[in-house]
Design an enzyme around this catalytic site. Structure first.
Site, short mmCIF file in Angstrom:
data_model
loop_
_atom_site.label_atom_id
_atom_site.label_comp_id
_atom_site.label_asym_id
_atom_site.label_seq_id
_atom_site.Cartn_x
_atom_site.Cartn_y
_atom_site.Cartn_z
N CYS A 71 0.85 -1.19 0.00
CA CYS A 71 0.00 0.00 0.00
C CYS A 71 0.89 1.24 0.00
O CYS A 71 1.87 1.31 0.75
CB CYS A 71 -0.91 0.00 1.23
N CYS A 75 0.69 4.91 6.86
CA CYS A 75 0.10 4.74 8.19
C CYS A 75 1.08 3.99 9.09
O CYS A 75 1.46 2.85 8.79
CB CYS A 75 -1.22 3.98 8.08
N CYS A 78 0.52 0.22 10.21
CA CYS A 78 0.06 -0.79 9.26
C CYS A 78 1.17 -1.62 8.65
O CYS A 78 2.07 -1.07 7.98
CB CYS A 78 -0.76 -0.12 8.16
N CYS A 115 -16.88 -9.12 4.81
CA CYS A 115 -16.19 -7.90 4.41
C CYS A 115 -14.96 -8.25 3.58
O CYS A 115 -14.30 -9.25 3.83
CB CYS A 115 -15.77 -7.10 5.62
N CYS A 146 -19.52 -5.89 2.87
CA CYS A 146 -18.78 -4.70 3.30
C CYS A 146 -17.46 -4.67 2.53
O CYS A 146 -16.89 -5.72 2.24
CB CYS A 146 -18.52 -4.75 4.80
N CYS A 206 -19.10 2.07 8.02
CA CYS A 206 -18.35 1.41 9.09
C CYS A 206 -17.10 2.25 9.30
O CYS A 206 -16.23 2.32 8.42
CB CYS A 206 -17.99 -0.02 8.67
N ARG A 278 -17.85 -2.37 17.46
CA ARG A 278 -17.14 -3.62 17.18
C ARG A 278 -15.84 -3.73 17.96
O ARG A 278 -14.98 -2.85 17.88
CB ARG A 278 -16.85 -3.74 15.69
#
Length: 370
Positions: A71, A75, A78, A115, A146, A206, A278
């Site tokens: 990616c 972040c 991550c 998801c 999702c 979400c 969640r």
């Protein structure tokens, strides 16, 4: 630093147990909730939870990584970021049939929502065509759908909605003030714009955050304030405990006190009374008592399976055993008459087979920080 719990009544905290949703929470009000004595906070959260939900029903969701690694975002938490060396390999977009196979196994194992997540900054058009087919095929199985694909513009959101996507996941991660310490490749406004595009397209949202990244209590309050300002509130609010992955800048951050994590669950329940809160990433590091307290505080949704994309998650058998101890049961979605199971023994047999398939199939892995 743990929160300082004092001056809890500096603002009016008289909450009606029915507690209709508000979108005008002031930061001082939220901080006052955080400052309540722990027992009082959980009691208030339970009142709100019972006014809106079956207190013993937990939504069970599963998420499959349909494209992992490389990616371009930075972040700091991550392992999928291409900026850090975490030993995670890059994988191509999964084939539709493989995704459908895993969705079918998830449904047989008791999941009501499936998801699908891809490590993209935003989806390319040629990839989006494949994703749209995945959505349609999974919905045919009778599962809620999702997706988490990074940023989406209004046109992409519209296409996803037309394909029948029920939910789009896009976390705010932390407060606007602390956000720049965690991510520099995407602005807070970018995240809010994606959520706006999703909502305008008619999909459900979400969105939540990650705790334990070195943020202050005021940042946790600021995150929840941003989520509660969304109108309507996100239908699902994932609260993640940071999973410290070697190779990421967050690998040596100080552990968050579990009781401070529970406080966030409780305040989220009070601020967003009709949302599913969640208990998400980080459950692998939580003992049963901490998880039980999270459910008491108002958490009523989990991801389950053997892993969360690239990080650990309690195994299905452990979750089932915990549910049995606590008297919890999976929340059921509305089903057509042909989907209603009248034979409990048949359902138990299907569950056993699904668990065995999960053990044997290395492709099956669930949601990370989602």
């Amino acid at each position: 630093m743990p929160a300082q719990h004092h001056d809890a009544h500096a603002v009016d905290l008289n909450l009606d147990a029915s507690h209709e949703p508000r979108h005008d929470w002031r930061l001082e009000e939220i901080e006052a909730l955080f400052s309540l004595p722990f027992n009082d906070l959980l009691f208030r959260a339970q009142q709100v939870h019972r006014a809106h939900f079956d207190p013993n029903a937990v939504q069970v969701s599963t998420l499959l990584s349909i494209k992992t690694g490389a990616c371009p975002e930075d972040c700091k938490y991550c392992p999928q970021s291409g900026h850090y060396n975490t030993g995670l390999g890059k994988e191509k977009l999964l084939e539709v049939e493989k995704v459908v196979e895993q969705a079918r196994a998830a449904k047989q194992a008791g999941a009501s929502r499936f998801c699908m997540g891809a490590a993209w900054r935003s989806p390319r058009e040629r990839d989006l065509d494949v994703v749209l087919e995945m959505v349609g095929r999974v919905k045919e199985l009778g599962l809620e759908t999702c997706m988490t694909l990074g940023m989406v513009d209004a046109h992409q959101a519209s296409r996803l909605a037309e394909a029948g996507l029920d939910y789009y996941n896009h976390n705010l991660d932390t407060s606007p003030e602390y956000y720049g310490e965690i991510i520099t490749t995407r602005s807070y406004a970018d995240r809010l714009d994606t959520l706006s595009n999703v909502r305008d397209a008619g999909m459900k949202i979400c969105s939540g955050g990650i705790l334990g990244m070195g943020e202050a209590t005021r940042d946790r309050a600021g995150l929840l304030q941003q989520l509660a300002r969304l109108n309507p509130h996100p239908e699902s609010v994932p609260i993640n405990m940071l999973v410290k992955v070697p190779g990421t800048p967050m690998e040596n951050v100080e552990d968050l006190d579990p009781l401070e994590f529970i406080r966030v669950i409780a305040v989220a329940r009070i601020l967003m009374p009709a949302s599913h809160v969640r208990l998400s990433a980080g459950r692998e590091q939580m003992d049963e008592s901490t998880q039980a307290m999270a459910f008491l505080a108002g958490a009523n949704s989990i991801f389950y399976g053997d892993t969360l994309l690239t990080t650990g998650n309690p195994q299905v058998e452990r979750d089932r055993a915990l549910f049995d101890k606590l008297g919890l049961h999976p929340e059921q979605v509305e089903k057509s008459a042909c989907d209603i199971r009248s034979d409990d023994e048949q359902a138990e047999t299907a569950l056993a087979h699904a668990i065995q398939r999960q053990r044997d199939d290395a492709l099956f892995y669930d949601a990370a920080q989602a």
